[in-house]
Design a protein around this motif. Structure first.
Motif, mmCIF file in Angstrom:
data_model
loop_
_atom_site.group_PDB
_atom_site.id
_atom_site.type_symbol
_atom_site.label_atom_id
_atom_site.label_comp_id
_atom_site.label_asym_id
_atom_site.label_seq_id
_atom_site.Cartn_x
_atom_site.Cartn_y
_atom_site.Cartn_z
ATOM 1 N N GLU A 1 0.872 -1.179 -0.006
ATOM 2 C CA GLU A 1 0.128 -0.025 -0.225
ATOM 3 C C GLU A 1 0.883 1.105 0.022
ATOM 4 O OE1 GLU A 1 -2.685 -0.148 3.460
ATOM 5 O OE2 GLU A 1 -3.853 -1.868 2.505
ATOM 6 N N ILE A 2 0.316 2.200 -0.705
ATOM 7 C CA ILE A 2 1.147 3.618 -0.644
ATOM 8 C C ILE A 2 1.050 4.249 0.642
ATOM 9 C CG2 ILE A 2 1.384 5.977 -1.609
ATOM 10 C CD1 ILE A 2 0.208 4.613 -4.208
ATOM 11 N N ILE A 3 2.142 4.612 1.340
ATOM 12 C CA ILE A 3 2.202 5.403 2.535
ATOM 13 C C ILE A 3 2.358 6.872 2.300
ATOM 14 C CG2 ILE A 3 3.521 5.690 4.595
ATOM 15 C CD1 ILE A 3 4.368 2.637 4.170
ATOM 16 N N GLU A 4 3.159 7.344 1.262
ATOM 17 C CA GLU A 4 3.463 8.528 0.993
ATOM 18 C C GLU A 4 4.117 8.799 -0.451
ATOM 19 O OE1 GLU A 4 6.169 12.225 3.100
ATOM 20 O OE2 GLU A 4 6.288 10.343 4.013
ATOM 21 N N GLU A 5 3.593 10.009 -0.734
ATOM 22 C CA GLU A 5 4.029 10.559 -2.110
ATOM 23 C C GLU A 5 4.464 12.091 -2.048
ATOM 24 O OE1 GLU A 5 1.221 8.347 -5.252
ATOM 25 O OE2 GLU A 5 0.238 9.784 -4.153
ATOM 26 N N VAL A 6 5.830 12.283 -2.628
ATOM 27 C CA VAL A 6 6.379 13.808 -2.681
ATOM 28 C C VAL A 6 6.838 14.027 -3.971
ATOM 29 C CG1 VAL A 6 6.273 14.086 -0.279
ATOM 30 C CG2 VAL A 6 8.560 13.071 -1.612
ATOM 31 N N CYS A 7 6.732 15.142 -4.347
ATOM 32 C CA CYS A 7 7.396 15.439 -5.823
ATOM 33 C C CYS A 7 8.085 16.974 -5.613
ATOM 34 C CB CYS A 7 6.612 15.300 -6.856
ATOM 35 S SG CYS A 7 5.468 16.533 -7.056
ATOM 36 N N TYR A 8 8.965 17.359 -6.475
ATOM 37 C CA TYR A 8 9.591 18.593 -6.181
ATOM 38 C C TYR A 8 10.178 18.701 -7.760
ATOM 39 C CZ TYR A 8 13.114 22.093 -5.011
ATOM 40 O OH TYR A 8 13.716 23.215 -5.026
ATOM 41 N N LYS A 9 10.065 19.911 -8.257
ATOM 42 C CA LYS A 9 10.612 20.271 -9.495
ATOM 43 C C LYS A 9 11.493 21.689 -9.444
ATOM 44 C CE LYS A 9 7.053 23.622 -11.524
ATOM 45 N NZ LYS A 9 7.914 24.744 -11.422
ATOM 46 N N ASP A 10 12.471 21.623 -10.306
ATOM 47 C CA ASP A 10 13.450 22.654 -10.526
ATOM 48 C C ASP A 10 13.997 22.704 -11.905
ATOM 49 O OD1 ASP A 10 15.052 24.674 -9.259
ATOM 50 O OD2 ASP A 10 15.839 23.657 -7.607
ATOM 51 N N ILE A 11 14.805 23.869 -11.806
ATOM 52 C CA ILE A 11 15.509 23.992 -13.095
ATOM 53 C C ILE A 11 16.780 23.114 -13.054
ATOM 54 C CG2 ILE A 11 17.036 25.720 -14.322
ATOM 55 C CD1 ILE A 11 14.757 27.868 -13.410
ATOM 56 N N ILE A 12 17.146 22.826 -14.230
ATOM 57 C CA ILE A 12 18.257 21.905 -14.087
ATOM 58 C C ILE A 12 19.476 22.794 -14.955
ATOM 59 C CG2 ILE A 12 19.512 19.857 -15.278
ATOM 60 C CD1 ILE A 12 17.478 19.352 -12.910
ATOM 61 N N THR A 13 20.682 22.850 -14.319
ATOM 62 C CA THR A 13 21.636 23.902 -14.631
ATOM 63 C C THR A 13 23.065 22.941 -15.025
ATOM 64 O OG1 THR A 13 22.554 24.114 -12.576
ATOM 65 C CG2 THR A 13 20.963 25.680 -13.429
ATOM 66 N N VAL A 14 22.979 21.526 -14.701
ATOM 67 C CA VAL A 14 24.159 20.854 -15.086
ATOM 68 C C VAL A 14 24.069 20.243 -16.562
ATOM 69 C CG1 VAL A 14 25.540 19.091 -14.148
ATOM 70 C CG2 VAL A 14 24.553 20.453 -12.694
ATOM 71 N N PRO A 15 24.778 20.425 -17.257
ATOM 72 C CA PRO A 15 24.701 19.765 -18.739
ATOM 73 C C PRO A 15 24.731 18.210 -18.630
ATOM 74 C CG PRO A 15 27.080 20.581 -18.503
ATOM 75 C CD PRO A 15 25.990 21.139 -17.376
ATOM 76 N N TYR A 16 24.065 17.724 -19.731
ATOM 77 C CA TYR A 16 24.282 16.150 -19.744
ATOM 78 C C TYR A 16 25.691 15.605 -19.991
ATOM 79 C CZ TYR A 16 23.804 11.249 -21.002
ATOM 80 O OH TYR A 16 24.190 10.008 -21.280
ATOM 81 N N ILE A 17 26.348 15.032 -19.254
ATOM 82 C CA ILE A 17 27.590 14.304 -19.423
ATOM 83 C C ILE A 17 27.416 13.148 -19.308
ATOM 84 C CG2 ILE A 17 30.209 14.327 -18.851
ATOM 85 C CD1 ILE A 17 29.707 17.217 -17.652
ATOM 86 N N PRO A 18 27.773 12.033 -20.348
ATOM 87 C CA PRO A 18 27.809 10.577 -20.383
ATOM 88 C C PRO A 18 28.566 10.192 -19.037
ATOM 89 C CG PRO A 18 27.980 11.120 -22.389
ATOM 90 C CD PRO A 18 28.077 12.394 -21.609
ATOM 91 N N GLY A 19 28.069 9.402 -18.082
ATOM 92 C CA GLY A 19 28.885 8.889 -17.164
ATOM 93 C C GLY A 19 28.707 9.899 -15.754
ATOM 94 N N CYS A 20 28.195 10.768 -16.073
ATOM 95 C CA CYS A 20 28.112 11.880 -14.771
ATOM 96 C C CYS A 20 26.603 12.372 -14.540
ATOM 97 C CB CYS A 20 28.988 12.878 -14.871
ATOM 98 S SG CYS A 20 30.836 12.497 -15.353
ATOM 99 N N LEU A 21 25.671 11.461 -14.871
ATOM 100 C CA LEU A 21 24.116 12.028 -14.908
ATOM 101 C C LEU A 21 23.689 12.292 -13.276
ATOM 102 C CD1 LEU A 21 21.587 11.956 -16.259
ATOM 103 C CD2 LEU A 21 21.298 9.636 -15.911
ATOM 104 N N ALA A 22 24.436 11.437 -12.510
ATOM 105 C CA ALA A 22 23.898 11.798 -11.148
ATOM 106 C C ALA A 22 23.953 13.148 -10.617
ATOM 107 C CB ALA A 22 24.838 10.731 -10.237
ATOM 108 N N PHE A 23 25.253 13.952 -11.282
ATOM 109 C CA PHE A 23 25.288 15.287 -10.857
ATOM 110 C C PHE A 23 23.994 15.975 -11.196
ATOM 111 C CE2 PHE A 23 29.474 13.448 -10.542
ATOM 112 C CZ PHE A 23 30.022 14.147 -9.553
ATOM 113 N N ARG A 24 23.221 15.861 -12.284
ATOM 114 C CA ARG A 24 22.118 16.508 -12.653
ATOM 115 C C ARG A 24 20.997 16.243 -11.659
ATOM 116 N NH1 ARG A 24 21.002 18.123 -17.880
ATOM 117 N NH2 ARG A 24 19.384 16.830 -18.239
#
Length: 229
Positions: free
Chosen positions: A66-89
């Motif tokens: 059963e679902i207990i909690e749901e949250v979401c958050y949006k923001d501007i992304i400023t870090v460019p896409y770099i293969p292998g470095c996606l986590a920093f975005r």
């Protein structure tokens, strides 16, 4: 976001190499004591020249689903896409979303890779180290590392093949149902691969070939992206 956009690919890789020294590959959880599990996913879109993302976290009861909690958050992304470095975005927006939770999940499932990464620093691992929680990476598509391929598991539910590079196991191709494409499982942090697989199989229902936490988070991100667009 406060991420420094002046950083180069070399800077990010150096950070990954330092963080990788903190990875915990031993299991730190007792499945009999797990109560809550979270699923995390992100979705992107552009408006004019500005890129946005929304991160959704859905927490479910490990036993009742059963679902207990749901949250979401949006923001501007400023870090460019770099293969292998996606986590920093994705880590900054994930951390902001994680702060909103009232429930602290025992284990977190990320839609993406963890240890299965050139430097073992996919999002599930990167985030797991920062929040000091057990994390698991579940990717729907195969992220090829150098010349490493995977053997397709047999067409039975629960069949798997380990993905290795230089005799080290990076992840696992897991077929959760018969006649479906495999998912690509890797540990994030503070859990071992067998425990991660046991939880993945336990949480994969007949409605989908991916575990319920990330499936629910995926559905929520698509819904929220449409609302924000």
């Amino acid at each position: 976001m406060s991420e420094n956009i002046e950083k180069t690919e070399k800077d990010y890789i150096k950070e990954q190499i330092v963080l990788a020294k903190q990875i915990v590959l031993k299991n730190t959880i007792n499945l009999n004591q797990v109560r809550t599990v979270a699923g995390i996913d992100l979705a992107y879109w552009k408006k004019n020249e500005t890129e946005y993302a929304v991160c959704c976290i859905v927490i479910i009861d490990y036993h009742t689903l059963e679902i207990i909690e749901e949250v979401c958050y949006k923001d501007i992304i400023t870090v460019p896409y770099i293969p292998g470095c996606l986590a920093f975005r994705e880590v900054p927006i994930f951390l902001e979303t994680y702060k909103m939770l009232k429930t602290v999940p025992d284990v977190l499932f990320f839609d993406g890779n963890g240890y299965f990464h050139p430097r073992h620093m996919g999002l599930a691992t990167h985030a797991g180290i920062l929040i000091q929680k057990a994390t698991i990476g579940i990717a729907k598509s195969y992220y090829k590392i150098e010349d490493v391929y995977f053997d397709m598991p047999s067409n039975t539910a629960g069949a798997f093949t380990d993905i290795k590079k230089n005799h080290e196991i990076y992840g696992r191709a897991l077929r959760t149902h018969m006649n479906v494409k495999p998912v690509f499982l890797s540990v994030g942090n503070a859990i071992d691969l067998d425990t991660a697989m046991e939880m993945t199989v336990r949480l994969t229902t007949k409605e989908s070939h991916i575990p319920l936490p990330t499936r629910l988070a995926d559905i929520m991100t698509h819904k929220k992206r449409k609302e924000y667009q």
